[in-house]
Scaffold this motif. Sequence first.
Motif, mmCIF file in Angstrom:
data_model
loop_
_atom_site.group_PDB
_atom_site.id
_atom_site.type_symbol
_atom_site.label_atom_id
_atom_site.label_comp_id
_atom_site.label_asym_id
_atom_site.label_seq_id
_atom_site.Cartn_x
_atom_site.Cartn_y
_atom_site.Cartn_z
ATOM 1 N N ALA A 22 0.829 -1.205 0.000
ATOM 2 C CA ALA A 22 0.000 0.000 0.000
ATOM 3 C C ALA A 22 0.867 1.260 0.000
ATOM 4 C CB ALA A 22 -0.930 -0.005 1.214
ATOM 5 N N VAL A 23 1.961 1.234 0.755
ATOM 6 C CA VAL A 23 2.868 2.378 0.796
ATOM 7 C C VAL A 23 3.513 2.582 -0.575
ATOM 8 C CG1 VAL A 23 5.005 3.286 1.791
ATOM 9 C CG2 VAL A 23 3.326 2.159 3.263
ATOM 10 N N THR A 24 3.943 1.496 -1.197
ATOM 11 C CA THR A 24 4.589 1.583 -2.509
ATOM 12 C C THR A 24 3.617 2.090 -3.575
ATOM 13 O OG1 THR A 24 6.097 -0.226 -1.968
ATOM 14 C CG2 THR A 24 5.786 0.268 -4.301
ATOM 15 N N LEU A 25 2.379 1.595 -3.545
ATOM 16 C CA LEU A 25 1.381 1.987 -4.534
ATOM 17 C C LEU A 25 0.769 3.359 -4.244
ATOM 18 C CD1 LEU A 25 -0.554 -1.392 -4.915
ATOM 19 C CD2 LEU A 25 1.017 -0.361 -6.580
ATOM 20 N N GLU A 26 1.027 3.870 -3.036
ATOM 21 C CA GLU A 26 0.425 5.133 -2.584
ATOM 22 C C GLU A 26 -1.096 5.047 -2.621
ATOM 23 O OE1 GLU A 26 2.254 8.247 -4.926
ATOM 24 O OE2 GLU A 26 3.896 8.409 -3.475
ATOM 25 N N PRO A 152 0.311 11.208 2.908
ATOM 26 C CA PRO A 152 0.283 10.388 4.125
ATOM 27 C C PRO A 152 0.057 8.914 3.804
ATOM 28 C CG PRO A 152 -1.815 11.525 3.850
ATOM 29 C CD PRO A 152 -0.908 12.044 2.762
ATOM 30 N N ILE A 153 0.421 8.075 4.749
ATOM 31 C CA ILE A 153 0.062 6.659 4.677
ATOM 32 C C ILE A 153 -1.330 6.528 5.280
ATOM 33 C CG2 ILE A 153 0.622 4.338 5.506
ATOM 34 C CD1 ILE A 153 3.556 5.220 5.633
ATOM 35 N N VAL A 154 -2.297 6.128 4.474
ATOM 36 C CA VAL A 154 -3.690 6.065 4.923
ATOM 37 C C VAL A 154 -4.063 4.618 5.215
ATOM 38 C CG1 VAL A 154 -6.087 6.603 4.371
ATOM 39 C CG2 VAL A 154 -4.239 8.081 3.516
ATOM 40 N N ILE A 155 -4.507 4.371 6.435
ATOM 41 C CA ILE A 155 -4.977 3.041 6.835
ATOM 42 C C ILE A 155 -6.436 3.164 7.241
ATOM 43 C CG2 ILE A 155 -4.704 1.132 8.460
ATOM 44 C CD1 ILE A 155 -1.736 1.755 8.570
#
Length: 279
Positions: A22-26, A152-155
């Motif tokens: 998810a971080v890599t794909l944004e 941001p990293i969205v969870i």
Amino acid sequence: MKFEGTKAYVATDDLTIAVNAAVTLERPLLVKGEPGTGKTELARQVAEGLGLKMIEWNIKSTTKAQQGLYEYDAVSRLRDSQLGDAKVQDVSNYIRRGKLWQAFDADERVVLLIDEIDKADIEFPNDLLQELDRMEFHVYETGETVRAKVRPIVIITSNNEKELPDAFLRRCFFHYIQFPDTETMRKIVEVHHPGIKSDLLNTALTQFYEVRDTPGLKKKPSTSEVLDWLKLLLAEDLAPEDLKRSGANALPRLHGALLKNEQDVHLFERLAFMARSGR
């Protein structure tokens, strides 16, 4: 920037892969799983593991998507204008920044947790599509456009209480947290109750999974509940033989930590009655 779990959180390989993908794909990471499987805690541990600040937006049934962007307090502005307050000339004095705005305005990358998104109205996820996709939104009262300084990293967590729209799902990287198997549960217990005697742990976990697998159970006990139960067993200094159940006493010791409604308690009482009756 890779998440590899933390000392306080046992992350399985597939979960760490999902976070890093998810971080890599944004893309926002959409995490589902039954209550008590550590969905909310995951966001906190991702922030800690990566050394980032976390911004938490807890969703309720009354939460609107607009609140995550900003809220304009027109009532206060009207009141101040009637009182002749000079600050009414600047409309920005009456705009309260929401959690997305705070995350977008951060000078460094943050973890943004949108917790229990399925509690809100069905249109809530769709109302955030553009903002989460483009990482920007417009403030109509001031005419400004707010853009994320650092993405941001969205969870996003969901308890699966309602279906989420397809358009929203397409923009997320999805991961379902499976309930921990026995071996993973042992690792989790070791984090929270280090050094627990293996014979007590073996007996307790065997009984715990037997309770979870009981047919007709309305609410299966979760990870957080077995940790509470083990804490009580340790506090009472119980031995493995103290946990033994018979047909006449089907309820586990200190069952209030595991069974959270009267239907499930009555279920075990009925099982005990049937055992005594020889049925």
